[in-house]
Design a protein around this motif. Structure first.
Motif, PDB file in Angstrom:
ATOM      1  N   ALA A 295     -16.035   0.561   2.125  1.00  0.00           N
ATOM      2  CA  ALA A 295     -15.242  -0.282   2.378  1.00  0.00           C
ATOM      3  C   ALA A 295     -15.757  -1.512   3.207  1.00  0.00           C
ATOM      4  O   ALA A 295     -15.553  -2.626   2.932  1.00  0.00           O
ATOM      5  CB  ALA A 295     -13.800   0.019   2.724  1.00  0.00           C
ATOM      6  N   ARG A 299     -16.560  -5.559   2.012  1.00  0.00           N
ATOM      7  CA  ARG A 299     -15.839  -6.577   2.948  1.00  0.00           C
ATOM      8  C   ARG A 299     -17.113  -7.516   3.208  1.00  0.00           C
ATOM      9  O   ARG A 299     -17.162  -8.789   3.133  1.00  0.00           O
ATOM     10  CB  ARG A 299     -15.137  -6.464   4.026  1.00  0.00           C
ATOM     11  N   ARG A 304     -14.719  -5.881  -2.878  1.00  0.00           N
ATOM     12  CA  ARG A 304     -13.817  -4.803  -2.505  1.00  0.00           C
ATOM     13  C   ARG A 304     -14.240  -3.599  -3.283  1.00  0.00           C
ATOM     14  O   ARG A 304     -15.202  -3.684  -4.146  1.00  0.00           O
ATOM     15  CB  ARG A 304     -12.339  -5.127  -2.777  1.00  0.00           C
ATOM     16  N   SER A 375     -10.495   2.578  -3.786  1.00  0.00           N
ATOM     17  CA  SER A 375      -9.565   2.369  -2.982  1.00  0.00           C
ATOM     18  C   SER A 375      -8.170   3.012  -3.206  1.00  0.00           C
ATOM     19  O   SER A 375      -7.218   2.947  -2.313  1.00  0.00           O
ATOM     20  CB  SER A 375      -9.113   0.899  -3.185  1.00  0.00           C
ATOM     21  N   CYS A 437     -19.002  -1.978  -6.202  1.00  0.00           N
ATOM     22  CA  CYS A 437     -17.824  -2.958  -5.698  1.00  0.00           C
ATOM     23  C   CYS A 437     -17.422  -3.633  -6.907  1.00  0.00           C
ATOM     24  O   CYS A 437     -17.690  -3.626  -8.103  1.00  0.00           O
ATOM     25  CB  CYS A 437     -18.614  -3.948  -4.793  1.00  0.00           C
TER      26      CYS A 437
END
Length: 467
Positions: A295, A299, A304, A375, A437
């Protein structure tokens, strides 16, 4: 279907089940005979069991489900049930238990297998839900293969001379360098999960419709070379890239780079892989990173992590037919041309190495190589029902577990599908985990030719998790 045809189908299914059980056991034997008995009983990390515990545990589960439940036979070793109940004893405490020794464990699992195969030979794999389609046998195949991957991770943590060997994975084709950096997945509904896969586990069920907004996802997983840029740019020393929880863990654990990475005197990156110290291959997907590290990189890169619905849509949705496939490449079982699975190799393959395994929308290596962090928190799907026991999935709902998808080079094909869900704590790094990502995409950025045909009404869709 007439009776002779039914009997032929049953016999084919029994042969398939027997072959899968045998294949899993061959891998277990390789992992437990490649080292001496001293290493077999030693705990190589407090977060892992001694390998001899895993060995007897797979036999105990097989006895519980196939010999006692399906077969209705008397227990072989009721006295060891509590010892090999994973919920009774944390891993760090297992070396102190009165475990079966190596020879006794080998004898026990062999006796259980003989009885299980005898039960299989006399079973009509129809009727009762537990045995229909060979489900209970498939559950045990997957359980053993999952523990084989866990044992493989223990081998990676083991200190000493290399014990396992395998050929290198295939190189990427010359045109892999021309792959686009990302693929845009148009907005729309798709079918997530399954209600028809015979060996699918409870957390993969039921199939349900999810509406996913347009997004872009990396064509290939993040590579070692790309992740090294994050490390070299000071990513592990800049808290603004990390969540509060992630930064606290980074500091408490002293994280400086992925597990098993280290620098030499010239500041070049090296890694340790199953006892071999070697230069870090820049084109391979990064492996042994936690959710927090993944994560933070995302960023730093202005992106994300994908949520679970996004990952599965990228992997399974076929825009030409409007349906979800079993695998990115289609409905056929994985072959060596499709994905890096089953411990054929002991490392991820270079990015772009499996063009035959790409999804219809052009996303590569979604199956095999490295588990991919998403996520999403681990939870049941709408309509979830625990089966055949709560402890497989339901007791883990509501914790801090994050979902991983796609399998790794150490995952067997029997325990990896487009719908298969893995989960772990966000701090875990010993697993063969990497990531790719994603980013949000405005509807105006999606070309008209990318719009998906579908006969599913969006008003009936379940809203996907938003990031």
């Amino acid at each position: 279907m007439n009776l002779p045809m039914i009997e032929m189908e049953q016999e084919r299914l029994r042969d398939h089940v027997a072959a899968e059980l045998t294949r899993a056991r061959s891998r277990t034997e390789l992992l437990t005979t490649a080292i001496d008995d001293g290493d077999l009983v030693r705990q190589h990390s407090p977060i892992m069991s001694p390998l001899v515990w895993d060995l007897a545990h797979v036999g105990n589960q097989e006895e519980l489900w196939l010999v006692r439940d399906v077969g209705g036979r008397e227990p072989l070793r009721r006295d060891i049930d509590e010892l090999y109940d994973a919920f009774q004893h944390p891993r760090k405490e297992r070396p102190a238990l009165p475990l079966l020794g190596p020879d006794e464990a080998r004898g026990y699992v062999a006796t259980v297998r003989d009885q299980a195969l005898d039960v299989l030979a006399g079973s009509a794999l129809t009727g009762r839900r537990l045995v229909a389609g060979g489900f209970a046998f498939g559950m045990i195949v997957q359980h053993e293969q999952q523990h084989d991957e866990t044992m493989l991770a223990t081998h990676q943590l083991r200190v000493g001379d290399p014990a396992l060997h395998a050929p290198a994975p295939p190189p990427a084709p010359p045109d892999a360098a021309q792959l686009p950096a990302e693929v845009v997945i148009p907005a729309g509904p798709f079918t997530m999960g399954t209600s028809t896969e015979p060996w699918a586990l409870d957390n993969e069920r039921p199939a349900h419709t999810v509406h996913v907004p347009a997004f872009a996802i990396d064509t290939v997983p993040v590579t070692n070379g790309r992740f090294a840029e994050f490390v070299d740019a000071g990513g592990y020393h800049q808290p603004h890239w990390w969540t509060g929880e992630g930064w606290r863990h980074r500091c408490d654990a002293g994280l400086r780079a992925p597990l098993f990475w280290h620098r030499d005197a010239d500041s070049s990156w090296w890694r340790t892989r199953f006892g071999v110290v070697e230069p870090l291959p820049p084109a391979e997907p990064v492996c042994h990173v936690s959710y927090h590290e993944a994560a933070a990189f995302a960023r730093w890169a202005g992106r994300r992590l994908p949520n679970e619905a996004e990952w599965e849509k990228a992997a399974r949705f076929d825009p030409s037919s409007g349906r979800s496939r079993r695998y990115p490449w289609g409905d056929e079982d994985p072959g060596p041309q499709h994905a890096n699975l089953g411990q054929r190799h002991l490392q991820p393959a270079p990015a772009g190495a499996y063009p035959a395994g790409a999804s219809p929308l052009g996303v590569h290596q979604l199956i095999g190589d490295v588990w991919e962090w998403t996520s999403s928190d681990f939870a049941g799907y709408p309509g979830f029902a625990a089966y055949p026991y709560r402890e497989y999935s339901e007791v883990f709902f509501g914790g801090d577990y994050k979902v991983l998808r796609g399998g790794s080079f150490g995952t067997d094909a029997s325990a990896c599908r487009g719908t298969f869900r893995n989960w772990d704590h966000p701090i875990r790094r010993q697993i063969f985990a990497g990531f790719r990502c994603a980013r949000n995409v405005a509807p105006s950025d999606v070309a008209p030719s990318d719009v998906e045909p579908t006969d599913v009404s969006p008003r009936d869709a379940v809203k996907a998790e938003q990031v």
